[in-house]
Design an enzyme around this catalytic site. Sequence first.
Site, PDB file in Angstrom:
ATOM      1  CB  SER A  81      -7.635  -5.678  -8.041  1.00 15.63           C
ATOM      2  OG  SER A  81      -7.105  -5.780  -6.733  1.00 15.63           O
ATOM      3  CD  GLU A 123      -0.299   8.296  -8.801  1.00 18.68           C
ATOM      4  OE1 GLU A 123      -0.012   9.072  -9.717  1.00 18.68           O
ATOM      5  OE2 GLU A 123      -1.217   7.452  -8.877  1.00 18.68           O
ATOM      6  CE  LYS A 164      -3.309   0.627  -9.192  1.00 21.35           C
ATOM      7  NZ  LYS A 164      -4.086   1.798  -8.743  1.00 21.35           N
TER       8      LYS A 164
END
Lengths: 403, 273
Positions: free
Chosen positions: A383, A116, A94
């Site tokens: 990830s 969010e 992210k």
Amino acid sequence: MTQVTSKQFEYDGAYIGQYGGQFVPQILMPALQQLEQAFENSIIDKQFKSKLNHLLDQYAGRPTPLTECSSFAVKENVRVFLKREDLLHGGAHKTNQVLAQALLAKQMGKRRIIAETGAGQHGVATALASALLGLEATIYMGAKDIDRQAPNVFRMKLMGAKVIPVDNGSGSLKDAINEALRDWAASYDDTHYLLGTAAGPHPFPKMVKHFQKVIGEEAKQQILEQVGKLPDAVIACVGGGSNAIGIFADFIKEDSVRLIGVEPAGKGLDSKQHGATLLKGTEGIIHGARTQTLQTKDGQIQESHSVSAGLDYPAVGPEHVHLMQTGRAQYVGVTDEEALEAFQELSRTEGIIPALESSHALAYAKKLANSADKPMNIIVNLSGRGDKDLAMVMDTITSQGAY
Amino acid sequence: MRYQKMFAEKKQLNELAYVPFVLLGDPSYLQSFKIIQTLIDNGADALELGFAFSDPVADGPVIQEASLRPLANDFNVQDGFKLLKEVRGHYPDIPIGLLTYANLVFAQGIEQYYRMAQEAGVDSVLIADCPVEEGGLFTAVASQYSIDTVFIAPPDASDETLALVANNSKGYTYVLSRKGITGTEVSATQANSDFLSKLKSFDSAPLVQGFGISTVEHVYQAAEAGVDGVITGSALVKLINQYYNEPKIMLDEIAQYAKTMAEAAHQAQTINQ
């Protein structure tokens, strides 16, 4: 395999194939237009690129390694490589695109960021980037997710972000997105909505892909160095789809590389409790995009389910629908149980605790390796790391009496 | 043609149109019909009726809360059109607009949706999450079925956007004086008259203001700014949220509120003079 033509996998305005678009209240159009302009400028702005690269290298820790597994999913002639986004600052991929969007927000003169979050990884990334760049951060998070991701909530708060629980609807990621969009409709003059995945209205899917494609670019170069050729398959989990599109992007035009997205099959694809939007959903318009979604016959959006909060989303980025419809990528499902097994197995065999999201991709890598009847090199996008999931997994496996 | 006729009449009477909004099927099919009757009996000049959606991003807490009731009762699209047909049967002349979300139209099949709307006697459809830039997906089919497509003119839109909205919005143009979502938490402010005159100069359909209008004062301000009508949604729906378990009180409260607002709309021009 379909013939890969040059334009087939490029955006045409707000659309990729017939998917995407800007289905938002009219009031939000100026905000999206301003963002699109800023994003397109940033692509050719050398100063922006050098600022971003500096942050990615010196602050976030790029490049991340490509680690070959010692034994996980390995068998004769099958080699498995992990793209280590778990080692990125913040604990997941992210951070790549959050730093980029936060820089863009500064350039647009915004002082406040809203976001969010599902698993909390995007919230954490947003909080850290906002702290670093001196932006005020407000994170919308489903009340249900706040309960199951307590450590991440505390991380966000430590870094100065305000976390607002969202109780309406299903109290998870989709409702947090609704709430962020509502905030933005009134606040865009001084606020940037830092959407966390490659979904939502244009330019978000295109922009998030652009800022995440560094994952695949690095992985490609690394596998060429380590193995001397392209991989046979690239595997990533798909919730909204940002880590998957990030690692796929640089391989889309490489015909020989299989691209495999792994959706959360929850308690089974034939149960009602899953988040397999591509495999089980239908075409619809949600969160600003024409895409695929889990919905009733009447068009009401249904709740999804996954053991991993980050994949618990009843829609998906429009480019994945296009990649599926054109046959360029293949999408499969992995259940909660299979993901939990992979979570434990990677910990045991490699000394790496993966995020539950990434565990879905790992579980499928194992299946693929098992069924391989010829030599194969597989890249799995790891990830994120699993620290945030420890309490949840501990509860689950101690209740099964495993430890 | 119902909108044109109604707005022409209003103009002649020097009145603003009063357009109340409620959700179809809220709190039940039967009560919903009675609510609509009450609104018309108390001075509504047109109706704006909504379909409940699971993810109403353009709506504030009041309409979000109300949306849960039709959804919980499985009040579906077919029920909605049946109710609309019944209203149309009783009131052949009142303009009826639908306010819905893109996915609800898309899920039926766009063509099928507008066919049902036409059969039910609907005059216009406004899709809350479809800006004029994406309108092409719906407008051609809508006009094929003689349904007007309404678009929203936000207060800070560029001239280019205002021209697009004015050129494409049929029946009426929904104007906002403030940003944000529906609800009375943030009151309407007086619309910038420059913004309204720009819309008029682009030959817009009649201007109807919504979002944050809940009091008589808001209506007077809207009249002064130069709109042709006002919409009240959340203020009405709040009464349903409050009294849906006591239908008689609910209908009385709605009658009283609609009457007050309709009178304000009908007298605003005269009072402002």
